[in-house]
Design an enzyme around this catalytic site. Structure first.
Site: not given
Length: 508
Positions: A47-48, A84, A317-318
Site C-alpha cells: 500500500d503506497d 488507493c 496499488d500506487n
C-alpha cells in the site's frame, strides 16, 4: 524445483522451520493428487509503496530473492490511477478509472460505493476466477469506503477477511469482516495487522492445497501506508532514517507548477520538514514484516508442494511522494506517484528484467491468461504473458493516467478528510484537483482541471523525461515554451483525447 539452499537462506526463521517440519521443498506427502492442474495465483499488494524513492528490494531482501530474482522484474511499471481506491478498482477489473467510474477515494467518482454502484462487482478477478473453478480468498485492505457497508461481501470470494474501519491503517485495534463475522483485533504483538494477514495466508494456502482445487489468494496489508509502525519485534532495529533528498525534494522553485501547488507550497514544505523523515523511518520498518510475510507465503507453498505450480505477483496499488515537488502523498501525475514495483515469478517465467510499460490494468488479464479463461471484453489492459516470455513485440508505447479529485473548489488543494487510523477528521489535509495525462516513453503531458473546468481555465504541464527525469522544468509554462513545443503539444493533446474515452481494445 528451486534450489533449497538459496530458498532457505531467504526464508524467515518460522518459514524455514515450517519447511524443516514438512521435510523440505517437496515434502507435501499429505497433499492429494491434483486433478485440475491449472496454476495457482498469489498476488501480494503493498500500500503506497513507490518504486522511485524507496529502495524496495534493499528494504525487502527476501521478496527480492524469492520473487524478483526467481522471476521477472518489470522496471517500467505504473499505476495509471495513482490513489488507493481507484488503483485497486483497476487492479480488480483491468479497467481504467474512466471506465470503472472510480477516480479517487470518495465522492461521486470515488470509493467503494462508486465501484459497486457502477456495476463493477460483477466482473472482478474474483468473480472470473471463481466461476472458472478457482478457490478464491483475500485478507486485508480491499477498498476505501468499505467501512460504510462493513457487512458487505462482494461476489466471487470464498474466503473474505476485509478490514472494515480506518484503524486498519494503524496496524492495531481494527476489525475484520471474516466471512460475515466481525472480529476485533487488539493491541498485542499478535494483533499486528501484517502478521495477521500472514497467518491467514498460510491457512488459506494450506487448506486450498489440501482440496486439490486451484486457488487465487490476494494478500492486502496496509504496509507501508502512513501511519502503520514497524512490528514490535522490528522496532529495536528500525533506526531513524532521513528520506532520500532527490533533486526534486522540497523543489525550490514551483512557479512552473499548477496553481494549486503554488498556492499550497509553503504549507506543504512545512509539513514535509516536520513529518517526512518520521514517516520514512516507519515505512522502512513496516516493510520488514511485509518481507517476512512474503517469505512465509513462499514457504507454505513449498511445504504444500504447490510452489512450482504457483504464480507469485508482488506490486503496490500506487506510489508515494516523499517530499518530491513538496508533496507527501500520491495522486499526482509525477513519477513518484505513478511508478510502482512489480515482480512476477512462476511456471515458465525466466529470471530477468523487462522495460515494457506494465500497468495495473494489465494484472487482471494476465491472471485470466494463466487460468486459461477468456479475457472479458470490458478489459482495458493487456496480458503480460508474452512480455514475461521475453516478447514485447507490438507492446504499448504510451498510456493514460488520470485522477478525479476536486480539491477545495477544485483549485487550492486543501480538503477536510479523516485521518487514517482515527475516528476524528483533521482540520484539513492536502488534496489536489482533477487531471488527466498521457505518458510516453519520453514525455509526460498533463491537463489540469480536466473534467470540471472550461478549456480556457485549464492548466498544463509537459516534461521531457529523458533530459529532466525529476520533472523540474515545465516546458509549456511560458509563452516561449508553448511556441517551441507547439507541434509536440498538439500531438500529445490529440492522443490524450483519444485515451480519455478509450474502452477495451481501443485502450491498447
Amino acid at each position: 524445483m528451486f534450489p533449497s539452499r538459496t530458498l532457505r537462506r531467504a526464508l524467515t526463521a518460522p518459514a524455514a522451520a515450517l519447511l524443516a517440519v514438512t521435510g523440505g521443498l517437496s515434502a507435501a506427502s499429505a497433499a492429494p493428487e491434483r486433478v485440475d492442474e491449472r496454476p495457482n495465483i498469489v498476488m501480494i499488494l503493498a500500500d503506497d509503496l513507490d518504486a522511485t524513492t524507496t529502495p524496495v528490494w534493499e528494504a525487502m531482501p527476501r521478496t527480492a530473492a524469492l520473487i524478483r530474482d526467481r522471476g521477472m522484474e518489470l522496471t517500467e511499471s505504473f499505476a495509471p490511477m495513482p490513489i488507493c481506491c481507484a488503483a485497486r478498482s483497476s487492479i480488480l477489473t483491468g479497467q481504467y478509472g474512466h471506465n470503472t467510474g472510480v477516480l479517487t477515494n470518495a465522492g461521486p467518482v470515488g470509493g467503494f460505493e462508486s465501484f459497486r454502484d457502477n456495476g463493477n462487482e460483477d466482473h472482478t478477478i474474483a468473480t472470473v476466477l471463481h466461476d472458472a473453478g478457482y478457490r478464491t480468498g483475500m485478507a486485508g485492505k480491499y477498498m476505501n469506503g468499505l467501512e460504510n457497508d462493513p457487512g458487505h461481501i462482494p461476489p466471487g470470494w470464498d474466503d473474505w477477511n476485509a478490514g472494515v474501519d480506518n484503524f486498519l491503517y494503524s496496524g492495531y485495534n481494527y476489525t475484520l469482516n471474516e466471512n460475515g463475522t466481525f472480529v476485533k483485533y487488539g493491541v498485542t504483538p499478535a494483533d499486528y495487522q501484517t502478521d495477521v494477514i500472514a497467518n491467514k495466508s498460510r491457512a488459506f494456502i494450506t487448506d486450498a492445497a489440501a482440496s486439490g482445487q486451484p486457488f487465487f489468494w490476494y494478500a492486502l496489508p496496509t504496509a507501508p501506508h502512513f501511519p502503520i509502525p514497524p512490528a514490535p519485534r522490528h522496532i529495536p532495529e528500525t533506526r531513524p532514517t532521513a528520506a532520500p533528498r532527490s533533486p526534486n525534494y522540497q523543489e525550490a522553485d514551483v512557479s512552473d507548477k499548477p496553481s494549486w501547488l503554488i498556492d499550497t507550497a509553503a504549507a506543504r514544505a512545512a509539513t514535509i520538514a516536520a513529518t517526512n523523515d518520521i514517516d520514512y523511518t516507519n515505512r522502512l520498518g513496516s516493510l520488514k514484516a511485509l518481507d517476512e510475510m512474503v517469505a512465509d507465503i513462499v514457504a507454505t507453498l513449498a511445504a504444500t508442494n504447490e510452489l512450482d505450480n504457483t504464480y507469485l505477483v508482488f506490486t503496490s496499488d500506487n506510489g508515494y511522494s516523499l517530499g518530491a515537488h513538496r508533496l507527501t502523498q500520491k495522486m499526482a501525475p509525477y513519477e513518484e506517484s505513478m511508478r510502482v514495483p512489480l515482480a512476477i515469478a512462476g511456471p515458465g517465467i525466466s529470471s530477468g528484467r523487462s522495460a515494457a510499460m506494465a500497468l495495473s490494468i494489465d494484472l487482471a488479464p494476465t491472471l485470466f491468461d494463466w487460468a486459461g479463461t477468456d479475457i472479458p471484453g470490458h478489459v482495458d489492459g493487456r496480458s503480460l504473458v508474452p512480455v514475461l516470455a521475453g516478447d514485447d513485440t507490438g507492446w504499448r508505447t504510451d498510456f493514460l493516467a488520470e485522477y478525479g479529485g476536486a480539491g477545495f473548489n477544485g483549485r487550492n488543494g486543501i480538503i477536510q478528510e479523516q485521518v487514517p487510523g482515527t475516528e476524528t477528521p483533521a482540520m484539513y489535509m492536502f488534496d489536489m484537483p482533477s487531471w488527466s495525462a498521457v505518458r510516453t516513453g519520453r514525455y509526460l503531458y498533463t491537463r489540469w482541471y480536466d473534467r470540471e473546468r472550461p478549456l480556457e481555465d485549464r492548466e498544463y504541464e509537459l516534461y521531457d523525461l529523458e533530459v529532466d527525469p525529476y520533472q523540474l522544468t515545465n516546458l509549456i509554462k511560458t509563452d516561449e515554451g508553448r511556441a517551441a513545443n507547439a507541434q509536440l503539444v498538439e500531438d500529445l493533446d490529440r492522443r490524450l483525447t483519444e485515451l480519455n474515452s478509450c474502452t477495451s481494445l481501443s485502450c491498447h
